[in-house]
Design a protein around this motif. Structure first.
Motif, PDB file in Angstrom:
ATOM      1  N   UNK A   1      19.576  85.282  90.569  1.00 28.29           N
ATOM      2  CA  UNK A   1      19.547  85.796  89.201  1.00 28.29           C
ATOM      3  C   UNK A   1      20.867  86.478  88.857  1.00 28.29           C
ATOM      4  N   UNK A   2      21.481  86.016  87.776  1.00 30.43           N
ATOM      5  CA  UNK A   2      22.723  86.636  87.303  1.00 30.43           C
ATOM      6  C   UNK A   2      22.399  87.635  86.208  1.00 30.43           C
ATOM      7  N   UNK A   3      23.321  88.543  85.888  1.00 36.07           N
ATOM      8  CA  UNK A   3      23.056  89.544  84.846  1.00 36.07           C
ATOM      9  C   UNK A   3      22.724  88.927  83.487  1.00 36.07           C
ATOM     10  N   UNK A   4      23.158  87.695  83.237  1.00 36.74           N
ATOM     11  CA  UNK A   4      22.893  87.049  81.952  1.00 36.74           C
ATOM     12  C   UNK A   4      21.509  86.406  81.869  1.00 36.74           C
ATOM     13  N   UNK A   5      20.828  86.278  83.000  1.00 38.40           N
ATOM     14  CA  UNK A   5      19.505  85.649  83.003  1.00 38.40           C
ATOM     15  C   UNK A   5      18.472  86.602  82.416  1.00 38.40           C
ATOM     16  N   UNK A   6      17.650  86.084  81.500  1.00 39.17           N
ATOM     17  CA  UNK A   6      16.587  86.906  80.920  1.00 39.17           C
ATOM     18  C   UNK A   6      15.368  86.872  81.845  1.00 39.17           C
ATOM     19  N   UNK A   7      14.755  88.031  82.042  1.00 39.05           N
ATOM     20  CA  UNK A   7      13.605  88.134  82.948  1.00 39.05           C
ATOM     21  C   UNK A   7      12.496  87.167  82.562  1.00 39.05           C
ATOM     22  N   UNK A   8      12.257  86.997  81.270  1.00 40.08           N
ATOM     23  CA  UNK A   8      11.188  86.100  80.814  1.00 40.08           C
ATOM     24  C   UNK A   8      11.477  84.650  81.188  1.00 40.08           C
ATOM     25  N   UNK A   9      12.763  84.251  81.154  1.00 41.82           N
ATOM     26  CA  UNK A   9      13.132  82.877  81.531  1.00 41.82           C
ATOM     27  C   UNK A   9      12.975  82.665  83.030  1.00 41.82           C
ATOM     28  N   UNK A  10      13.387  83.666  83.822  1.00 47.23           N
ATOM     29  CA  UNK A  10      13.244  83.569  85.284  1.00 47.23           C
ATOM     30  C   UNK A  10      11.759  83.466  85.635  1.00 47.23           C
ATOM     31  N   UNK A  11      10.934  84.295  85.017  1.00 44.22           N
ATOM     32  CA  UNK A  11       9.498  84.306  85.275  1.00 44.22           C
ATOM     33  C   UNK A  11       8.874  82.945  84.930  1.00 44.22           C
TER      34      UNK A  11
ATOM     35  N   UNK B   1      21.245  89.842  93.196  1.00 47.28           N
ATOM     36  CA  UNK B   1      22.433  90.481  93.779  1.00 47.28           C
ATOM     37  C   UNK B   1      22.663  91.910  93.281  1.00 47.28           C
ATOM     38  N   UNK B   2      22.339  92.188  92.023  1.00 47.14           N
ATOM     39  CA  UNK B   2      22.594  93.519  91.462  1.00 47.14           C
ATOM     40  C   UNK B   2      21.824  94.608  92.213  1.00 47.14           C
ATOM     41  N   UNK B   3      20.568  94.334  92.564  1.00 49.68           N
ATOM     42  CA  UNK B   3      19.755  95.326  93.277  1.00 49.68           C
ATOM     43  C   UNK B   3      19.661  95.034  94.770  1.00 49.68           C
TER      44      UNK B   3
END
Length: 197
Positions: A119-129, A148-150
């Motif tokens: 997951x990149x910072x530009x990915x929306x949580x709803x799209x990943x889900x 990667x961020x967390x």
């Protein structure tokens, strides 16, 4: 982010995705709708690179099947109304007994056993889900969602989800029997170039 108004099937998606104007785009087809993601960032790509090396080495050493690189399309669902779904994980794994007898130059005609999404910072949580749900709905046995961020990994199966932190160990379960990897190793990068001999 959806980028078209009418539904298209996987054949039309293949043709559109391979037009020169779309050569550098990251596209998925979910139930006939095209979704475009921006190009990956450096840390995102490096984390995915680490995983493909670790998973690929293990799979090859134990003759477990096939590993695919980022942007390999998988036809996870065909719909009689043309609302097909083609997903492209950052790393995919197909168990040996499920590998098609002939490899096609087009999309793989099945769902991967394991899909890894970084997951990149530009990915929306709803799209990943939504993407994770589609993998599981159409036969993928496990999805590893890497943040990667967390510096965390969420392991998702139809039975539920488990969040792993940097000090935890990622386990291949029954999808990759015997595979283990400390989560922190996914996010460990060498910043010193090797010495020239």
């Amino acid at each position: 982010m959806a980028v078209q108004e009418q539904f298209i099937n996987m054949e039309a998606f293949w043709e559109l995705a391979h037009q020169p104007k779309n050569a550098d785009k990251r596209l998925d087809l979910i139930e006939g709708v095209i979704y475009e993601m921006p190009p990956a960032g450096f840390e995102y790509g490096a984390s995915g690179g680490n995983l493909i090396i670790d998973i690929g080495s293990y799979v090859r050493a134990h003759d477990l099947g096939m590993v695919t690189a980022a942007e390999t399309g998988f036809i996870v669902h065909t719909d009689p109304n043309g609302k097909d779904t083609v997903l492209a994980p950052d790393v995919g794994f197909i168990a040996k007994l499920r590998i098609p007898t002939e490899l096609t130059k087009r999309y793989a005609p099945l769902a991967p056993d394991l899909a890894v999404e970084v997951v990149s910072p530009n990915d929306r949580a709803i799209d990943v889900h939504e993407k994770v749900n589609k993998y599981l709905q159409y036969g993928t046995r496990a999805v590893w969602v890497v943040y990667p961020t967390t510096r965390t990994v969420v392991v998702q199966t139809v039975a539920g989800a488990q969040t792993l932190n940097a000090n935890d160990t990622l386990d291949g379960g029954d999808v990759l029997p015997g595979f283990t990897l400390r989560v922190s190793e996914i996010f460990t990068f060498s910043s010193t170039p090797p010495a020239l001999e």
